[in-house]
Design a protein around this motif. Sequence first.
Motif, PDB file in Angstrom:
ATOM      1  N   VAL A  99       0.630  -1.344   0.118  1.00 22.53           N
ATOM      2  CA  VAL A  99      -0.161  -0.332  -0.158  1.00 22.53           C
ATOM      3  C   VAL A  99       1.080   0.860   0.122  1.00 22.53           C
ATOM      4  N   GLU A 100       2.020   1.125   0.532  1.00 22.19           N
ATOM      5  CA  GLU A 100       2.495   2.909   0.905  1.00 22.19           C
ATOM      6  C   GLU A 100       3.435   2.650  -0.284  1.00 22.19           C
ATOM      7  N   HIS A 101       3.737   1.582  -1.201  1.00 20.74           N
ATOM      8  CA  HIS A 101       4.233   1.875  -2.619  1.00 20.74           C
ATOM      9  C   HIS A 101       2.821   2.193  -3.835  1.00 20.74           C
ATOM     10  N   ALA A 102       1.978   2.290  -3.652  1.00 20.74           N
ATOM     11  CA  ALA A 102       0.336   2.098  -4.251  1.00 20.74           C
ATOM     12  C   ALA A 102       0.999   3.210  -5.534  1.00 20.74           C
ATOM     13  N   LEU A 103       0.130   2.584  -6.987  1.00 27.21           N
ATOM     14  CA  LEU A 103       0.199   3.345  -8.050  1.00 27.21           C
ATOM     15  C   LEU A 103      -0.308   4.491  -7.627  1.00 27.21           C
ATOM     16  N   THR A 104      -1.254   4.638  -7.102  1.00 25.81           N
ATOM     17  CA  THR A 104      -1.734   6.200  -6.861  1.00 25.81           C
ATOM     18  C   THR A 104      -2.672   5.906  -6.101  1.00 25.81           C
ATOM     19  N   PRO A 105      -2.741   6.618  -4.230  1.00 25.64           N
ATOM     20  CA  PRO A 105      -3.020   6.647  -2.703  1.00 25.64           C
ATOM     21  C   PRO A 105      -4.598   6.476  -3.472  1.00 25.64           C
ATOM     22  N   HIS A 106      -5.458   6.942  -4.272  1.00 23.09           N
ATOM     23  CA  HIS A 106      -6.333   7.866  -3.831  1.00 23.09           C
ATOM     24  C   HIS A 106      -6.975   6.774  -5.617  1.00 23.09           C
ATOM     25  N   GLY A 107      -7.260   5.719  -5.725  1.00 21.23           N
ATOM     26  CA  GLY A 107      -7.775   5.271  -7.074  1.00 21.23           C
ATOM     27  C   GLY A 107      -9.525   4.712  -7.389  1.00 21.23           C
ATOM     28  N   GLY A 108      -9.164   4.061  -7.440  1.00 20.20           N
ATOM     29  CA  GLY A 108     -11.286   3.844  -8.278  1.00 20.20           C
ATOM     30  C   GLY A 108     -11.528   4.854  -8.959  1.00 20.20           C
ATOM     31  N   ILE A 109     -12.952   5.165  -8.951  1.00 20.63           N
ATOM     32  CA  ILE A 109     -13.475   5.850 -10.040  1.00 20.63           C
ATOM     33  C   ILE A 109     -13.541   7.155  -9.107  1.00 20.63           C
ATOM     34  N   ALA A 110     -13.354   8.385 -10.034  1.00 18.33           N
ATOM     35  CA  ALA A 110     -14.087   9.963  -9.807  1.00 18.33           C
ATOM     36  C   ALA A 110     -14.921  10.373 -10.179  1.00 18.33           C
ATOM     37  N   VAL A 111     -15.856  10.676  -9.732  1.00 16.85           N
ATOM     38  CA  VAL A 111     -16.995  11.042  -9.960  1.00 16.85           C
ATOM     39  C   VAL A 111     -17.586  12.601 -10.292  1.00 16.85           C
ATOM     40  N   LEU A 112     -18.121  12.917 -11.227  1.00 11.22           N
ATOM     41  CA  LEU A 112     -17.797  14.325 -11.389  1.00 11.22           C
ATOM     42  C   LEU A 112     -19.325  14.776 -11.811  1.00 11.22           C
ATOM     43  N   LYS A 113     -19.667  15.952 -11.348  1.00 15.40           N
ATOM     44  CA  LYS A 113     -19.913  16.775 -11.358  1.00 15.40           C
ATOM     45  C   LYS A 113     -20.805  17.847 -11.611  1.00 15.40           C
ATOM     46  N   GLY A 114     -21.369  19.307 -12.014  1.00 12.86           N
ATOM     47  CA  GLY A 114     -21.302  20.489 -12.274  1.00 12.86           C
ATOM     48  C   GLY A 114     -22.380  20.462 -13.189  1.00 12.86           C
ATOM     49  N   ASN A 115     -22.121  22.154 -13.933  1.00 11.98           N
ATOM     50  CA  ASN A 115     -23.533  22.103 -15.225  1.00 11.98           C
ATOM     51  C   ASN A 115     -23.043  21.392 -15.508  1.00 11.98           C
ATOM     52  N   LEU A 116     -22.450  21.026 -16.679  1.00  7.27           N
ATOM     53  CA  LEU A 116     -21.766  20.571 -17.458  1.00  7.27           C
ATOM     54  C   LEU A 116     -21.915  18.878 -17.398  1.00  7.27           C
ATOM     55  N   ALA A 117     -21.865  18.268 -16.303  1.00  8.10           N
ATOM     56  CA  ALA A 117     -22.448  16.793 -16.022  1.00  8.10           C
ATOM     57  C   ALA A 117     -23.532  16.847 -15.184  1.00  8.10           C
ATOM     58  N   PRO A 118     -24.670  17.333 -14.624  1.00 12.66           N
ATOM     59  CA  PRO A 118     -25.264  17.750 -13.841  1.00 12.66           C
ATOM     60  C   PRO A 118     -25.990  16.013 -13.309  1.00 12.66           C
ATOM     61  N   ASN A 119     -25.870  15.186 -14.170  1.00 14.02           N
ATOM     62  CA  ASN A 119     -26.409  13.543 -13.017  1.00 14.02           C
ATOM     63  C   ASN A 119     -25.029  12.555 -12.590  1.00 14.02           C
ATOM     64  N   GLY A 120     -23.765  13.391 -13.278  1.00 14.38           N
ATOM     65  CA  GLY A 120     -22.189  12.957 -12.940  1.00 14.38           C
ATOM     66  C   GLY A 120     -21.744  12.428 -14.728  1.00 14.38           C
ATOM     67  N   ALA A 121     -20.335  12.653 -14.411  1.00 14.68           N
ATOM     68  CA  ALA A 121     -19.720  11.958 -15.424  1.00 14.68           C
ATOM     69  C   ALA A 121     -18.438  11.633 -14.715  1.00 14.68           C
ATOM     70  N   VAL A 122     -17.094  10.476 -15.198  1.00 17.29           N
ATOM     71  CA  VAL A 122     -16.479   9.586 -14.547  1.00 17.29           C
ATOM     72  C   VAL A 122     -15.023  10.189 -14.959  1.00 17.29           C
ATOM     73  N   LEU A 123     -13.951   9.747 -14.112  1.00 20.74           N
ATOM     74  CA  LEU A 123     -12.801   9.647 -15.146  1.00 20.74           C
ATOM     75  C   LEU A 123     -12.148   8.455 -13.988  1.00 20.74           C
ATOM     76  N   LYS A 124     -10.655   8.137 -14.814  1.00 20.67           N
ATOM     77  CA  LYS A 124     -10.211   6.793 -13.958  1.00 20.67           C
ATOM     78  C   LYS A 124      -8.751   7.552 -13.601  1.00 20.67           C
ATOM     79  N   PRO A 125      -8.964   7.932 -12.403  1.00 24.48           N
ATOM     80  CA  PRO A 125      -7.249   8.727 -12.334  1.00 24.48           C
ATOM     81  C   PRO A 125      -6.098   7.683 -11.628  1.00 24.48           C
ATOM     82  N   SER A 126      -6.225   6.349 -12.059  1.00 26.31           N
ATOM     83  CA  SER A 126      -5.367   5.902 -11.954  1.00 26.31           C
ATOM     84  C   SER A 126      -3.863   5.893 -13.480  1.00 26.31           C
ATOM     85  N   ALA A 127      -5.561   6.166 -14.607  1.00 23.59           N
ATOM     86  CA  ALA A 127      -4.566   6.025 -15.751  1.00 23.59           C
ATOM     87  C   ALA A 127      -4.557   7.712 -16.484  1.00 23.59           C
TER      88      ALA A 127
END
Length: 580
Positions: free
Chosen positions: A373-401
């Motif tokens: 874990v201390e050498h993880a590719l990224t400490p906050h992986g998973g899927i980032a769910v983005l919201k805002g006036n361009l994506a009211p219902n959400g959009a996704v981004l993969k932080p590790s990539a």
Amino acid sequence: MTFKKAEWPRKLRSTEWFGGTSRDHIYHRSWMKNQGLPADLFDGRPVIGICNTWSELTPCNAHLRDLAQRVKHGVYEAGGLPVEFPVFSPGESTLRPTAMMYRNLCAMDVEEALRANPIDGVVLLVGCDKTTPALLMGAASVDIPAIAVSGGPMLNGWFRGERVGSGTALWQMSEAIKAGTMISDEFLEAEQSMSRSPGSCNTMGTASTMASMAEALGMALSGNAAIPAVDSRRRVMAHLSGRRIVDMVKDDLKPSDIMTREAFENAIRTNGAIGGSTNAVIHLLAIAGRVGIDLTLDDWDRLGRDVPTIVNLMPSGKYLMEEFFYAGGLPVVIKRLGEAGLLHRDAITVSGSGVWDEVKDARNWNEDVILPVEHALTPHGGIAVLKGNLAPNGAVLKPSAASPELLQHRGRAVVFEDIDDYKARINDENLDIDASCIMVMKNCGPRGYPGMAEVGNMGLPPKVLRTGVRDMVRISDARMSGTAYGTVVLHTTPEAAVGGPLAIVRTGDMIELDVPGRRLHLDVSDAEIEARLAAWTPPVEKPTGGYARLFHDHVQGADTGADFDFLKGHRGKDVGRDSH
């Protein structure tokens, strides 16, 4: 969690076809006997369906006939009667406009085949990207005992001493051609090394991700996800699964017993730890909808954002599935989650035991492949769910990539109205674009493409590539291959084709991406957005008929899984009226 086994022996649903002396019972048995089946196979023992997505048009699944035979051996050993049947096989590499358009069709095929036939339990033979979620969706809708067996990944590709990852190398080399750092003959030579054995993608693409999701959900035996397709242990896995499904029928251990909310939470966290495909978001939302679990994009963000990515595989890392298996595979990852307090340990699996019991003794044989874990590719992986006036219902981004320096970025939009507009203009040397811009593509969502193709990882303009730039922010309502990489915002909802705000973005508009703040904002006033939407007209014509019309009329948004509205929930296993 506790599971109470059903009493055995008891009358099974297959006895409605085979278990009597009436004309219709004799009719059903006599026709089955033309295959050389002895009479005592119809004595009330479990009838096990082998749902096979084998197809030569689905290269990832072209070896599943052999696995079906291995499943049959296990079923017979355990005292069941195996019956193999085909279902529609959506092949990722061949189907147009996209295999995603046919995932729901495959799921419908599976559901109706299971309900309409004398089947007490089913082994789901899966592999290629959409076959795993489709078969899990169909089985969940009927809710008879089911177990998944993946076809397994292909062996590592090698080209000039370097690993060649399925898909990932294709995107890299394609960009290298445009950048002028690779010539066409080299690309053609590399082609011969990309797919050198049976099996699905050898990267942590969507096929390997969904095999991991099936295991993390508890719907496959522990260790299923990573065994290479040509390894003899893949056949052993099929054999053992054939044995196990017979006991699952006797116990009446069903998908609804296994795929609980806790199981989905385990799967979401597992996806973060392996650096899994963004496609898993859509598929798990759809599967959850079939078992009545209220899973949302917010759950993906809440559960996955603090999970470190510890699997060092392409496209996020260095290695391939073959090394992942040798290192210990998914059981090691799930054990790590349990040790970190990120696992519902008692979640039941197809084994009948809790998931922790299955993985607690797993060992990591290569800490460069499955990282501490201390050498993880990224400490906050998973899927980032983005919201805002361009994506009211959400959009996704993969932080590790993604490129860390682009996770907070404000840039000028360069807009492509659809995939054809993109293809027509991206190579134009006069295109007004530079590395600071944000590429935006519309009308590539479920209705827009149609089917939501994997075109979201738009290739960069050659004029930018030649400057040495290898990543830019890209935004669309499309998907991207699990083998792809980059700072790519996907699944923007509502999609452009139904009038989401993405539809009215114009070249020159400023867009702000703030992944840590989970924000995707179009720097245009609310009044201007409303005025543009009021003047907007749908760009996509409704299909005149056929499956395309059914898809257009009933597909839901990516934020809820892109299933059909009339397929949500499960409709059960009740036996229909007799046919004569």
